[in-house]
Design a protein around this motif. Structure first.
Motif, PDB file in Angstrom:
ATOM      1  N   LEU A 550      79.081   2.785  36.186  1.00 54.41           N
ATOM      2  CA  LEU A 550      78.478   1.433  37.044  1.00 54.41           C
ATOM      3  C   LEU A 550      78.820   0.334  36.105  1.00 54.41           C
ATOM      4  O   LEU A 550      79.330  -0.756  36.686  1.00 54.41           O
ATOM      5  CB  LEU A 550      77.182   1.704  37.413  1.00 54.41           C
ATOM      6  N   GLU A 551      78.706   0.226  35.044  1.00 55.48           N
ATOM      7  CA  GLU A 551      78.926  -0.865  33.836  1.00 55.48           C
ATOM      8  C   GLU A 551      80.614  -0.995  34.015  1.00 55.48           C
ATOM      9  O   GLU A 551      80.981  -2.206  34.074  1.00 55.48           O
ATOM     10  CB  GLU A 551      78.467  -0.458  32.545  1.00 55.48           C
ATOM     11  N   LYS A 552      81.274   0.027  34.145  1.00 52.87           N
ATOM     12  CA  LYS A 552      82.615   0.145  34.270  1.00 52.87           C
ATOM     13  C   LYS A 552      83.145  -0.820  35.353  1.00 52.87           C
ATOM     14  O   LYS A 552      83.947  -1.458  35.295  1.00 52.87           O
ATOM     15  CB  LYS A 552      83.541   1.304  33.933  1.00 52.87           C
ATOM     16  N   ILE A 553      82.537  -0.413  36.642  1.00 53.60           N
ATOM     17  CA  ILE A 553      82.963  -0.714  37.876  1.00 53.60           C
ATOM     18  C   ILE A 553      82.533  -2.753  37.920  1.00 53.60           C
ATOM     19  O   ILE A 553      83.135  -3.337  38.118  1.00 53.60           O
ATOM     20  CB  ILE A 553      82.166  -0.367  39.111  1.00 53.60           C
ATOM     21  N   ILE A 554      81.310  -2.738  37.388  1.00 52.05           N
ATOM     22  CA  ILE A 554      80.756  -4.240  37.377  1.00 52.05           C
ATOM     23  C   ILE A 554      81.857  -5.273  36.362  1.00 52.05           C
ATOM     24  O   ILE A 554      82.263  -6.141  36.951  1.00 52.05           O
ATOM     25  CB  ILE A 554      79.799  -4.043  36.736  1.00 52.05           C
ATOM     26  N   LEU A 555      82.137  -4.647  35.287  1.00 44.34           N
ATOM     27  CA  LEU A 555      83.091  -5.225  34.259  1.00 44.34           C
ATOM     28  C   LEU A 555      84.487  -5.449  34.894  1.00 44.34           C
ATOM     29  O   LEU A 555      85.198  -6.433  34.524  1.00 44.34           O
ATOM     30  CB  LEU A 555      83.032  -4.638  32.745  1.00 44.34           C
ATOM     31  N   GLU A 556      85.027  -4.514  35.590  1.00 43.94           N
ATOM     32  CA  GLU A 556      86.217  -4.589  36.049  1.00 43.94           C
ATOM     33  C   GLU A 556      86.318  -5.496  37.123  1.00 43.94           C
ATOM     34  O   GLU A 556      87.173  -6.102  37.363  1.00 43.94           O
ATOM     35  CB  GLU A 556      86.731  -3.088  36.887  1.00 43.94           C
ATOM     36  N   ALA A 557      85.388  -5.800  37.847  1.00 40.76           N
ATOM     37  CA  ALA A 557      85.271  -6.821  38.874  1.00 40.76           C
ATOM     38  C   ALA A 557      84.988  -8.111  38.472  1.00 40.76           C
ATOM     39  O   ALA A 557      85.477  -9.172  38.876  1.00 40.76           O
ATOM     40  CB  ALA A 557      84.094  -6.504  39.730  1.00 40.76           C
ATOM     41  N   ASN A 558      84.157  -8.235  37.189  1.00 48.40           N
ATOM     42  CA  ASN A 558      83.924  -9.594  36.688  1.00 48.40           C
ATOM     43  C   ASN A 558      83.602  -9.289  35.252  1.00 48.40           C
ATOM     44  O   ASN A 558      82.721  -9.142  34.763  1.00 48.40           O
ATOM     45  CB  ASN A 558      82.888 -10.212  37.552  1.00 48.40           C
ATOM     46  N   PRO A 559      84.656  -9.465  34.417  1.00 50.99           N
ATOM     47  CA  PRO A 559      84.486  -9.265  32.837  1.00 50.99           C
ATOM     48  C   PRO A 559      83.425 -10.349  32.308  1.00 50.99           C
ATOM     49  O   PRO A 559      83.069 -10.059  31.237  1.00 50.99           O
ATOM     50  CB  PRO A 559      86.013  -9.755  32.402  1.00 50.99           C
ATOM     51  N   ARG A 560      82.941 -11.244  32.984  1.00 49.22           N
ATOM     52  CA  ARG A 560      82.203 -12.320  32.409  1.00 49.22           C
ATOM     53  C   ARG A 560      80.536 -11.740  32.318  1.00 49.22           C
ATOM     54  O   ARG A 560      79.864 -12.152  31.638  1.00 49.22           O
ATOM     55  CB  ARG A 560      82.083 -13.648  33.137  1.00 49.22           C
ATOM     56  N   TYR A 561      80.207 -10.496  33.159  1.00 47.50           N
ATOM     57  CA  TYR A 561      79.099  -9.866  33.220  1.00 47.50           C
ATOM     58  C   TYR A 561      78.831  -9.535  31.600  1.00 47.50           C
ATOM     59  O   TYR A 561      79.630  -8.670  30.936  1.00 47.50           O
ATOM     60  CB  TYR A 561      78.973  -8.839  34.035  1.00 47.50           C
ATOM     61  N   LYS A 562      77.340  -9.664  31.178  1.00 44.81           N
ATOM     62  CA  LYS A 562      76.874  -8.852  30.148  1.00 44.81           C
ATOM     63  C   LYS A 562      75.780  -8.019  30.919  1.00 44.81           C
ATOM     64  O   LYS A 562      75.075  -8.026  31.660  1.00 44.81           O
ATOM     65  CB  LYS A 562      75.897  -9.832  29.313  1.00 44.81           C
ATOM     66  N   VAL A 563      75.908  -6.696  30.188  1.00 50.47           N
ATOM     67  CA  VAL A 563      75.061  -5.668  30.643  1.00 50.47           C
ATOM     68  C   VAL A 563      74.160  -5.202  29.875  1.00 50.47           C
ATOM     69  O   VAL A 563      74.520  -4.840  28.574  1.00 50.47           O
ATOM     70  CB  VAL A 563      76.081  -4.446  31.298  1.00 50.47           C
ATOM     71  N   VAL A 564      72.832  -4.805  30.233  1.00 47.69           N
ATOM     72  CA  VAL A 564      71.587  -4.228  29.529  1.00 47.69           C
ATOM     73  C   VAL A 564      71.248  -3.184  30.183  1.00 47.69           C
ATOM     74  O   VAL A 564      70.823  -3.085  31.318  1.00 47.69           O
ATOM     75  CB  VAL A 564      70.795  -5.349  29.208  1.00 47.69           C
ATOM     76  N   HIS A 565      71.049  -2.105  29.454  1.00 48.51           N
ATOM     77  CA  HIS A 565      70.479  -0.837  30.013  1.00 48.51           C
ATOM     78  C   HIS A 565      69.008  -0.682  29.588  1.00 48.51           C
ATOM     79  O   HIS A 565      68.651  -0.670  28.470  1.00 48.51           O
ATOM     80  CB  HIS A 565      71.400   0.534  29.738  1.00 48.51           C
ATOM     81  N   THR A 566      68.320  -0.079  30.630  1.00 46.25           N
ATOM     82  CA  THR A 566      66.883   0.321  30.207  1.00 46.25           C
ATOM     83  C   THR A 566      66.893   1.817  30.331  1.00 46.25           C
ATOM     84  O   THR A 566      67.906   2.323  30.919  1.00 46.25           O
ATOM     85  CB  THR A 566      65.794  -0.414  30.994  1.00 46.25           C
ATOM     86  N   ARG A 567      65.671   2.451  30.677  1.00 45.52           N
ATOM     87  CA  ARG A 567      65.504   3.857  30.629  1.00 45.52           C
ATOM     88  C   ARG A 567      66.397   4.331  31.985  1.00 45.52           C
ATOM     89  O   ARG A 567      66.978   5.363  32.043  1.00 45.52           O
ATOM     90  CB  ARG A 567      64.318   4.309  30.845  1.00 45.52           C
ATOM     91  N   LYS A 568      66.238   3.693  33.085  1.00 44.06           N
ATOM     92  CA  LYS A 568      66.634   3.977  34.440  1.00 44.06           C
ATOM     93  C   LYS A 568      67.477   3.264  35.278  1.00 44.06           C
ATOM     94  O   LYS A 568      67.585   3.389  36.484  1.00 44.06           O
ATOM     95  CB  LYS A 568      65.545   4.661  35.427  1.00 44.06           C
TER      96      LYS A 568
END
Length: 575
Positions: A550-568
């Motif tokens: 999911l992170e890969k798809i998001i960054l491919e669509a818009n590299p300006r995103y910063k992604v943070v993961h929690t438990r779920k």
């Protein structure tokens, strides 16, 4: 580990003994009727099981605890006196809250002292043995063999199935239960607490395989669940067993309680219902109700309170706090302005889900003043089913704001949409399943037309697909599992096409919990992610590769995103 083989059977004469928070103390009336001797191992300051048992039937009680002594009682008395003295001092100094706290703690110690004193006094109906239960060659311990041969009446005087056993001895259960095997014919049932379940699974399986040859399970209470290897497992178990000789073969099929291992829920007759895991929202509701918790967010104090309270949510308590009558005279839930319908159905499925949803969606706005700061989220997330839908760390702010346009993918009955509406946002609530969509429309009516219901699913293409219906969990219908027999043909579309067709000028926030289809949603939302860069709160626990993919798809669509993961979940925001 295959937990399914430990399904409880359903009996129609179960009753609850002990305090409301003693979730595992559920027994069959026939067991009480057969009992002449009650063996209690590990009497505890909060247990009231023995008292309730004896109120129903006067039996001989043998209580065992090597930690209870006259010295402990003297210490409790000294503590109580000191606490009462401090309460008086604080009262006259004008510190009413501190005085009340000292008084409450002193009264608690007096109650504990009186409780233990009762066991230490010689009595016709009580026998207290100041020993721990185990086979160790040590004078502080006593084995089942010695209990039956030295403490109890001679074996020939004890009727078959006339003994009931309650055991809570903090980790010594496994050895003690093995020691009990030769005496199974005398025991009609047991309630056993198994601590440290996660690290003792193998020992648990071994003892259960032996026990289940002679006993059925009638109730399981699972406490303090946590994720281990992608499975929700309890840290502690409380299990009620009944001797097979007390159960008719017809009863094995007459009534079967619904038992879902993924969410650790057992359904029982209404008067003894109690959720089987720590329900954070319920504990904090009690915290608020008692005016202990304040809106400034004393999280550490709240967590300390949580550690000391394992109360499961009681439906009546939930209704008492959050149910109200609206202007039309109908009942609805009001979670700080987010309104949901009060749904009465033939089963408690909706209510079960709503009490769990409360933790993830409404606990932070209702209990913590929408304080989604990183430290609070990461601290409380471990106690919640899936975690909150907000995250804030400095400029990284993934929360719903006034006038936001929100996409709610997997809306269920509209709980998150109602929350968004209460914040002044506009929500598009996507729910493709007909039966659930009808409930969503009831939520729309309660929230001033700020929610737009959409009877479609979001995917990476347009068309129709079968969705597989989960009859036990209306929030878990999905496009991928073909194990379920029931299905419904639904319409699907892409978010990009929906936004274009409906001339939506902006998208500010996307929440998604769609049972493994999150990847399809994101692939079908590339233009939205690129053009509007909405904040994202996406579930990542349905499929093993969800977090990375999911992170890969998001960054491919818009590299300006910063992604943070929690438990779920993952949270994303563009710079």
């Amino acid at each position: 580990m295959n937990l399914k083989k430990y399904y409880p059977i359903g009996l129609n004469d179960l009753i609850r003994l002990g305090k409301n928070w003693d979730g595992g103390y559920v027994v069959s009336q026939r067991q009480i009727d057969k009992t002449d001797i009650l063996l209690s191992f590990g009497i505890n300051k909060i247990d009231s099981f023995e008292e309730d048992f004896l109120k129903i039937k006067k039996v001989k009680l043998y209580a065992f605890n090597g930690a209870v002594s006259s010295g402990i009682i003297k210490q409790l008395r000294r503590n109580a006196i000191e606490l009462f003295r401090e309460a008086i001092v604080y009262f006259f100094k004008g510190y009413a809250r501190k005085a009340k706290e000292r008084f409450v703690h002193g009264r608690r110690d007096v109650k504990i002292m009186n409780y233990f004193t009762k066991f230490l006094k010689p009595s016709k109906n009580y026998s207290f043995i100041n020993k721990f239960l185990n086979q160790f060659d040590d004078e502080r311990f006593i084995s089942f063999d010695n209990i039956f041969n030295q403490i109890l009446p001679p074996p020939h005087e004890i009727k078959d199935l006339s003994i009931f056993v309650k055991m809570n001895i903090e980790g010594l259960e496994f050895d003690a239960l093995s020691d009990m095997i030769p005496f199974f014919n005398k025991v009609n049932g047991l309630i056993v607490k198994f601590p440290y379940f996660i690290i003792k699974q193998k020992r648990f399986e071994n003892i259960m395989d032996t026990f289940c040859q002679h006993f059925y399970i009638t109730h399981i209470c699972m406490i303090k669940c946590m994720v281990v290897d992608d499975l929700e497992l309890p840290q502690e178990l409380e299990i009620t067993f009944i001797n097979k000789d007390l159960v008719l073969s017809s009863e094995l099929f007459a009534y079967t309680p619904y038992y879902e291992l993924s969410s650790i829920v057992t359904k029982l007759p209404a008067d003894i219902r109690c959720n089987n895991e720590l329900f954070l929202g319920s504990v904090l509701m009690k915290y608020v109700k008692n005016n202990i918790y304040n809106q400034s967010g004393q999280v550490k104090e709240a967590m300390e309170f949580l550690r000391k309270n394992t109360e499961g949510i009681q439906t009546s308590e939930f209704l008492k706090i959050w149910l109200e009558k609206n202007s039309n005279g109908n009942f609805c839930f009001n979670f700080n302005g987010a309104k949901l319908p009060y749904i009465i159905s033939n089963d408690d499925q909706i209510m079960d889900m709503l009490t769990r949803v409360f933790q993830d969606v409404f606990m932070f706005p209702c209990m913590l003043n929408d304080d989604y700061n990183k430290a609070t989220v990461e601290l409380l997330d471990q106690y919640m089913p899936e975690g909150p839908y907000g995250y804030k760390d400095g400029d990284f702010d993934v929360t719903v704001k006034r006038d936001d346009v929100v996409i709610d993918a997997g809306a269920w009955i509209g709980d998150f949409s109602a929350y968004a509406a209460s914040k002044g946002a506009i929500a598009y609530a996507f729910e493709p399943v007909s039966r659930t969509f009808e409930l969503l429309k009831k939520t729309v009516e309660l929230n001033d037309e700020k929610i737009h219901p959409v009877k479609m699913g979001l995917a990476d293409k347009e068309g129709e697909l079968p969705i597989y219906i989960n009859e036990q969990n209306s929030g878990a219908h999905n496009l991928h599992s073909k194990e379920r027999k029931t299905s419904e043909i639904i319409k699907i579309t892409t978010l990009d096409k929906f936004v274009k067709d409906n001339d939506i000028k902006k998208v500010d926030f996307i929440k998604a919990d769609i049972e493994g289809a999150e990847r399809d949603l994101l692939r079908g939302a590339r233009e939205v992610l690129r053009e509007f860069a909405p904040k994202l709160a996406i579930c990542t626990y349905h499929l093993p590769d969800d977090p990375d993919l999911l992170e890969k798809i998001i960054l491919e669509a818009n590299p300006r995103y910063k992604v943070v993961h929690t438990r779920k979940k993952l949270f994303a925001k563009a710079d």
